[in-house]
Design a protein around this motif. Structure first.
Motif, PDB file in Angstrom:
ATOM      1  N   ALA A  23      -3.773  -4.318  -8.470  1.00 52.99           N
ATOM      2  CA  ALA A  23      -3.269  -3.576  -9.622  1.00 52.99           C
ATOM      3  C   ALA A  23      -3.006  -4.503 -10.800  1.00 52.99           C
ATOM      4  CB  ALA A  23      -1.989  -2.829  -9.247  1.00 52.99           C
TER       5      ALA A  23
ATOM      6  N   TRP B 175      -7.905   6.892 -13.407  1.00 54.06           N
ATOM      7  CA  TRP B 175      -6.653   6.161 -13.569  1.00 54.06           C
ATOM      8  C   TRP B 175      -6.848   4.893 -14.394  1.00 54.06           C
ATOM      9  CZ3 TRP B 175      -2.027   8.017 -13.135  1.00 54.06           C
ATOM     10  CH2 TRP B 175      -1.760   9.060 -12.261  1.00 54.06           C
TER      11      TRP B 175
ATOM     12  N   SER C 144      -9.984   4.117  -8.961  1.00 55.59           N
ATOM     13  CA  SER C 144     -10.267   5.391  -9.609  1.00 55.59           C
ATOM     14  C   SER C 144     -10.590   5.201 -11.096  1.00 55.59           C
ATOM     15  CB  SER C 144      -9.051   6.308  -9.480  1.00 55.59           C
ATOM     16  OG  SER C 144      -9.140   7.409 -10.355  1.00 55.59           O
TER      17      SER C 144
ATOM     18  N   THR D 180      -5.009   3.870 -17.822  1.00 54.26           N
ATOM     19  CA  THR D 180      -4.414   2.554 -18.074  1.00 54.26           C
ATOM     20  C   THR D 180      -4.775   2.072 -19.475  1.00 54.26           C
ATOM     21  OG1 THR D 180      -4.592   2.000 -15.717  1.00 54.26           O
ATOM     22  CG2 THR D 180      -4.240   0.169 -17.243  1.00 54.26           C
TER      23      THR D 180
ATOM     24  N   PHE E  59      -1.671   0.635 -10.712  1.00 57.00           N
ATOM     25  CA  PHE E  59      -1.338   0.807  -9.293  1.00 57.00           C
ATOM     26  C   PHE E  59      -1.951   2.085  -8.751  1.00 57.00           C
ATOM     27  CE2 PHE E  59       1.957  -2.490  -9.474  1.00 57.00           C
ATOM     28  CZ  PHE E  59       1.898  -2.996  -8.169  1.00 57.00           C
ATOM     29  N   ARG E  60      -1.820   3.170  -9.505  1.00 61.96           N
ATOM     30  CA  ARG E  60      -2.401   4.436  -9.053  1.00 61.96           C
ATOM     31  C   ARG E  60      -3.915   4.344  -8.945  1.00 61.96           C
ATOM     32  NH1 ARG E  60       0.930   8.904  -8.803  1.00 61.96           N
ATOM     33  NH2 ARG E  60      -0.886   9.641  -7.610  1.00 61.96           N
TER      34      ARG E  60
ATOM     35  N   ALA F   8       1.262   4.220  -5.117  1.00 63.82           N
ATOM     36  CA  ALA F   8       2.251   4.804  -6.020  1.00 63.82           C
ATOM     37  C   ALA F   8       3.592   4.113  -5.791  1.00 63.82           C
ATOM     38  CB  ALA F   8       2.376   6.306  -5.771  1.00 63.82           C
TER      39      ALA F   8
ATOM     40  N   GLY G 156      -4.893   3.276  -5.658  1.00 59.33           N
ATOM     41  CA  GLY G 156      -4.437   4.156  -4.595  1.00 59.33           C
ATOM     42  C   GLY G 156      -3.027   3.936  -4.116  1.00 59.33           C
TER      43      GLY G 156
ATOM     44  N   TRP H  59       1.820   0.957 -14.090  1.00 54.56           N
ATOM     45  CA  TRP H  59       1.927   2.014 -13.081  1.00 54.56           C
ATOM     46  C   TRP H  59       0.579   2.695 -12.845  1.00 54.56           C
ATOM     47  CZ3 TRP H  59       1.345   7.367 -14.160  1.00 54.56           C
ATOM     48  CH2 TRP H  59       1.633   8.213 -13.085  1.00 54.56           C
ATOM     49  N   ALA H  60      -0.152   2.992 -13.924  1.00 53.91           N
ATOM     50  CA  ALA H  60      -1.464   3.627 -13.792  1.00 53.91           C
ATOM     51  C   ALA H  60      -2.451   2.712 -13.072  1.00 53.91           C
ATOM     52  CB  ALA H  60      -2.007   4.009 -15.171  1.00 53.91           C
TER      53      ALA H  60
END
Length: 352
Positions: A314, A67, A64, A71, A259-260, A265, A263, A256-257
């Motif tokens: 990620a 996201w 994404s 990051t 990873f998001r 969480a 896709g 974390w972002a």
């Protein structure tokens, strides 16, 4: 000896020298940057071309943009938080412009020199020396700064490990992955708090062997610097606390972002507990920590429950951001710092 408060002295500093030490020569830094870019390129090529990593490539191709942009924003905030804690730790009356130039230069240099940012601090130490701060003061405050910068990670592991074990944070983890790291981190914190009680030892004379003088200076800096870290914490300086917490928190949020972006969480415990242990790979003497941090993070995140392919994708996205953002910010700050050092009024740091 009671640690002094990191504030400015009254006497004016000497004009900083314009020349930089050899290790921070522009050509040498350019070579180091090229080495890290090549290493990072090889790492990316392996992820994109190696057989058996099709799922990683698929996740990255569908990442994404929103996201990924977040990051980047989080990593910028992390770098700026470094500046927030740098100024009160070394000289609380330093101009914010000077703190920004030195702090971001350290962050940028640390991204291309191994040993977890020690190279960046060496640059800052040289600048502070030329600006009038005594080497002993720099050594003591560097120890305090490093302790403050890393203490939040250990405290987070203690708190996070206990909360995950108690079921407050998820997902659930085995005891050896919660109370184990929490206990070790608590032990480290306890041992560090005992350092100021150690005797400083006598100051080595100039005629004594170099090894003896180095050991004496290191011991004094460690004992005094650890005590000064406690003094800084008790001052409750909002900028210092915001910097210490922010430098760690924003970097965790960047991971974390990432990873998001692919896709996934992951649970709080996966990021919180996997982050510190994985980052230890940055201590390896590898250009930019390429391979050390990456391997450590991926392996640790998998141990804490992250799926292998999303973890690899990620971490790859995170590491690209972690390399380029500090480098870009640091390069701009380094250019401004060089200009400031050619003007007597441009770099004002009068702490002794």
């Amino acid at each position: 000896m009671r640690p002094s408060s990191p504030t400015a002295a009254t006497e004016p500093p000497e004009r900083p020298s314009e020349g930089l030490p050899g290790e921070f020569d522009l050509r040498r830094l350019a070579v180091r940057t090229a080495e890290v870019v090549v290493a990072l390129g090889v790492f990316v090529a392996i992820a994109l071309l190696a057989p058996g990593l099709g799922e990683v490539r698929d996740l990255l191709s569908r990442a994404s943009p929103g996201w990924l942009a977040l990051t980047i924003v989080f990593e910028v905030f992390s770098a700026l938080s470094y500046v927030l804690m740098f100024r009160p730790a070394f000289c609380s009356t330093m101009r914010w412009r000077s703190a920004l130039e030195i702090g971001l230069s350290e962050v940028g240099t640390g991204s291309i020199i191994p040993a977890s940012g020690a190279g960046g601090m060496a640059l800052g130490a040289w600048v502070l020396t030329r600006a009038g701060m005594s080497p002993e003061t720099i050594a003591r405050r560097s120890v305090a700064f490093l302790l403050l910068k890393s203490s939040i990670n250990f405290a987070a592991v203690v708190l996070g490990g206990v909360l995950v074990f108690a079921g407050v944070l998820g997902p659930a983890q085995p005891t050896w992955l919660t109370l184990g790291p929490a206990g070790l981190a608590a032990l480290v914190i306890a041992l560090v708090t005992l350092i100021p009680r150690l005797p400083e030892g006598r100051r080595a004379a100039d005629h004594e062997p170099r090894a003896r003088r180095l050991w004496s200076a290191t011991r004094r800096a460690l004992v005094q610097g650890t005590a000064e870290a406690g003094v800084l914490l008790h001052r409750r300086d909002p900028a210092l606390w915001a910097g210490v917490i922010g430098y760690w928190a924003w970097d965790n949020l960047a991971l974390w972002a990432a990873f998001r972006a692919v896709g996934v969480a992951p649970g709080v415990s996966v990021i919180l507990l996997g982050y510190l242990i994985g980052q230890l790979g940055g201590l390896l003497p590898i250009p930019g920590g390429i391979g050390g941090i990456d391997g450590g993070l991926i392996g640790t995140l998998i141990v804490y429950g992250a799926a292998a392919s999303p973890a690899a994708a990620a971490v790859l996205a995170y590491r690209i951001v972690l390399f380029w953002i500090p480098l870009i910010l640091g390069a701009a700050a380094f250019i401004a710092l060089r200009r400031s050092m050619t003007r007597p009024e441009g770099l004002v740091i009068t702490a002794r």
